[in-house]
Design an enzyme around this catalytic site. Structure first.
Site, PDB file in Angstrom:
ATOM      1  N   GLY A   1       0.666  -0.387  -1.171  1.00 56.73           N
ATOM      2  CA  GLY A   1       1.456  -1.613  -1.020  1.00 56.73           C
ATOM      3  C   GLY A   1       0.823  -2.601  -0.061  1.00 56.73           C
TER       4      GLY A   1
ATOM      5  N   ASP B   1       2.868  11.803  -0.183  1.00 51.33           N
ATOM      6  CA  ASP B   1       1.897  10.718  -0.405  1.00 51.33           C
ATOM      7  C   ASP B   1       0.900  10.649   0.750  1.00 51.33           C
ATOM      8  OD1 ASP B   1       4.483   9.927   0.771  1.00 51.33           O
ATOM      9  OD2 ASP B   1       3.452   8.061   1.243  1.00 51.33           O
TER      10      ASP B   1
ATOM     11  N   ASP C   1       5.254  -6.918   3.249  1.00 57.21           N
ATOM     12  CA  ASP C   1       4.432  -8.136   3.268  1.00 57.21           C
ATOM     13  C   ASP C   1       2.957  -7.866   2.973  1.00 57.21           C
ATOM     14  OD1 ASP C   1       3.683  -6.810   5.531  1.00 57.21           O
ATOM     15  OD2 ASP C   1       4.195  -8.412   6.949  1.00 57.21           O
TER      16      ASP C   1
ATOM     17  N   ARG D   1     -10.908   1.661   6.119  1.00 54.93           N
ATOM     18  CA  ARG D   1     -10.769   3.112   6.162  1.00 54.93           C
ATOM     19  C   ARG D   1     -11.766   3.738   5.200  1.00 54.93           C
ATOM     20  NH1 ARG D   1      -4.819   5.625   5.774  1.00 54.93           N
ATOM     21  NH2 ARG D   1      -4.801   4.990   3.605  1.00 54.93           N
TER      22      ARG D   1
ATOM     23  N   ARG E   1      -4.037  11.732  -3.589  1.00 53.98           N
ATOM     24  CA  ARG E   1      -3.019  12.416  -2.784  1.00 53.98           C
ATOM     25  C   ARG E   1      -2.220  13.371  -3.651  1.00 53.98           C
ATOM     26  NH1 ARG E   1      -1.674   7.719   0.818  1.00 53.98           N
ATOM     27  NH2 ARG E   1      -3.366   6.270   0.403  1.00 53.98           N
TER      28      ARG E   1
ATOM     29  N   GLY F   1       2.588   3.705  -4.128  1.00 54.62           N
ATOM     30  CA  GLY F   1       1.327   3.016  -4.452  1.00 54.62           C
ATOM     31  C   GLY F   1       0.834   2.254  -3.242  1.00 54.62           C
TER      32      GLY F   1
END
Ligand code: AMP
Ligand code: MG
Length: 483
Positions: free
Chosen positions: A90, A250, A123, A174, A181, A88
């Site tokens: 992150g 992915d 993080d 982006r 995906r 996912g």
């Protein structure tokens, strides 16, 4: 705030919570715009003429969200180096889908935007260097005429991220035709809920392949279309010597765009086994393995569709397997055509394959630069190199010239074909490192100069000869993941 003409019409965020988490970007301390892609903004019909730099920084850091956005982290899974994991977004959020004036739909995603439900131990942030790297290489790929996600902006966050050392943090905007995906299908398929799987298939067909909407063989059509798209993509990579570096499922987009510029790099000396990524110990994603891995990933995609292809599982597997096994023949055909284009050859001659393979073998044996060898064949001598006086090479050229004389077109046409398929400029690895190093020390001039050269990779550019030179260092170039 919607000062730049965002035109959000979001659809993915309206899907159920099985597909995503609703989450806003985490605000950052002191956002400062580093790069903005004016050309791409114009393609998107954005208008930044009435906005201050400060407001742009706020906007492209996610500190202030534009009207109409609805921010989500997308769920997906993936085979990473062959091992299945739930993943996912992150460290990214999709802030919305923007429609340009011609109704083209674009995902607008912030990468490095903070923690989400999918962050695991990460993080949620990104460092400036890797975001600049994605920006310049993805834009170079676009100019090389290879389908890719695009880069609209980079903003420094004013916060540090801790990697091996402390690094300046950044957020990349982006732009993609979508972020669905193979791993998105794997995530939903793993939940074993047929309604959700149908939702995803229908969504994907509506968004990317509406031409098969009415087909009574939709699932196989979708599989075949993806095989074609991915085959075209990997042939394009092979054409310019692009090594993706981390072709996990992915990182394979359903739209057929190149996605996720982590440890990618470009082939210089021709060696089919080239691997640059430090974590790819076995060479799984080496240059020459890219077609086989593409097929492997497509097989993982086909597996997701099994429950839909036929109620009889064995029958469905048989059909899917047969379909996937069409890959080699398709690839071989497309690859041969691509290589013929690189050599200016029209029509088909039975000896073409031998001619092509002999050139590649020569390049490998003599450690020739992949890009510059084709430039040499176009009579553009990028580097004075005695290599091209080699007897074996001259013999090969003789055979090539004989084959060229069988073309039923003028030599002008043949040169034109070569010029359209062989780049003169590629993002050479050591040059990328050089300009990123300067950028990290707040000198963006070398970065912007290189970016400009890479905008016209097929054109001769006077005074830019330095960008043709292969690295003179003997040290092996390495790239890194987890950046
Ligand atoms: P990538 O290697 O960029 O394809 O990322 C693989 C997975 O790791 C994705 O689910 C990413 O969202 C996640 N990821 C990578 N870096 C971070 C990070 N710094 N914090 C949280 N998740 C991350
Ligand atoms: Mg990824």
């Amino acid at each position: 705030m919607n000062k730049i003409n965002w035109n959000f019409k979001n659809t993915y965020s309206k899907l159920s919570n099985s597909f995503k988490q609703d989450i806003d970007p985490e605000p950052v301390k002191d956002p400062q715009l580093v790069l903005f892609n004016n050309k791409l903004a114009a393609e998107l019909n954005l208008d930044i003429s009435k906005i201050s730099n400060e407001d742009l920084s706020e906007l492209f850091s996610g500190n202030s969200l534009p009207d109409g956005s609805s921010s989500i982290a997308q769920a997906y899974a993936g085979h990473q180096f062959g091992h299945f994991t739930m993943l996912g977004d992150g460290r990214a959020v999709l802030i919305g889908e923007h429609l340009s004036k011609n109704n083209k739909r674009y995902d607008i995603q912030f990468k490095g935007s903070g923690k989400t439900a999918f962050s695991r131990n990460g993080d949620g942030r990104a460092a400036l260097g890797p975001m600049l790297r994605e920006y310049i290489i993805s834009e170079a790929m676009n100019s090389l005429k290879i389908p890719t996600t695009r880069s609209l902006a980079v903003v420094k966050t004013g916060e540090d991220v801790i990697r091996e050392t402390s690094l300046p943090g950044a957020i990349l905007t982006r732009v993609a035709s979508s972020h669905i995906r193979v791993g998105t299908f794997q995530y939903i398929a793993a939940r074993e809920n047929i309604d959700e799987l149908n939702t995803l298939v229908n969504y994907t067909i509506d968004r990317h392949y509406p031409e098969i909407k009415k087909s009574n063989n939709q699932y196989l059509d979708l599989l075949n279309l993806l095989i074609d798209k991915q085959c075209d993509l990997v042939v394009n990579w092979m054409r310019v010597g692009f090594i993706h570096g981390v072709m996990n499922t992915d990182n394979m987009s359903i739209s057929g765009e190149t996605i996720d510029y982590g440890p990618c790099a470009f082939l210089d000396i021709y060696d089919p086994k080239t691997v640059f990524s430090s974590i790819d110990q076995t060479g799984r994603y080496a240059y020459c393995n890219q077609p086989a891995i593409t097929k492997w990933n497509l097989a993982r995609f086909a597996e997701c569709l099994i429950p839909l292809i036929d109620k009889d599982q064995q029958k469905a597997i048989k059909i899917a397997t047969k379909t996937i096994n069409s890959f080699e023949k398709k690839y071989e055909e497309k690859w041969m055509n691509m290589m013929r284009n690189k050599l200016g050859l029209f029509d088909i001659d039975e000896k073409d394959k031998l001619l092509i393979l002999d050139l590649l073998t020569w390049m490998h044996e003599k450690k020739a630069d992949y890009t510059n060898t084709f430039c040499h064949l176009m009579d553009l001598n990028m580097e004075k190199n005695k290599l091209y006086d080699d007897k074996d090479f001259l013999n090969w050229k003789k055979r090539w010239n004989e084959r060229l004389s069988k073309n039923n077109v003028t030599s002008m046409k043949s040169i034109e074909l070569m010029r359209n398929n062989n780049p003169l400029f590629i993002p050479r690895n050591y040059k990328i490192e050089e300009v990123l190093k300067a950028a990290e020390q707040n000198n963006l001039k070398p970065f912007n100069n290189f970016l400009k050269v890479l905008e016209k990779p097929y054109d001769e550019q006077k005074g830019k000869e330095e960008y043709h030179c292969p690295s003179t260092s003997d040290e092996k170039y390495q790239t890194f993941c987890g950046t």
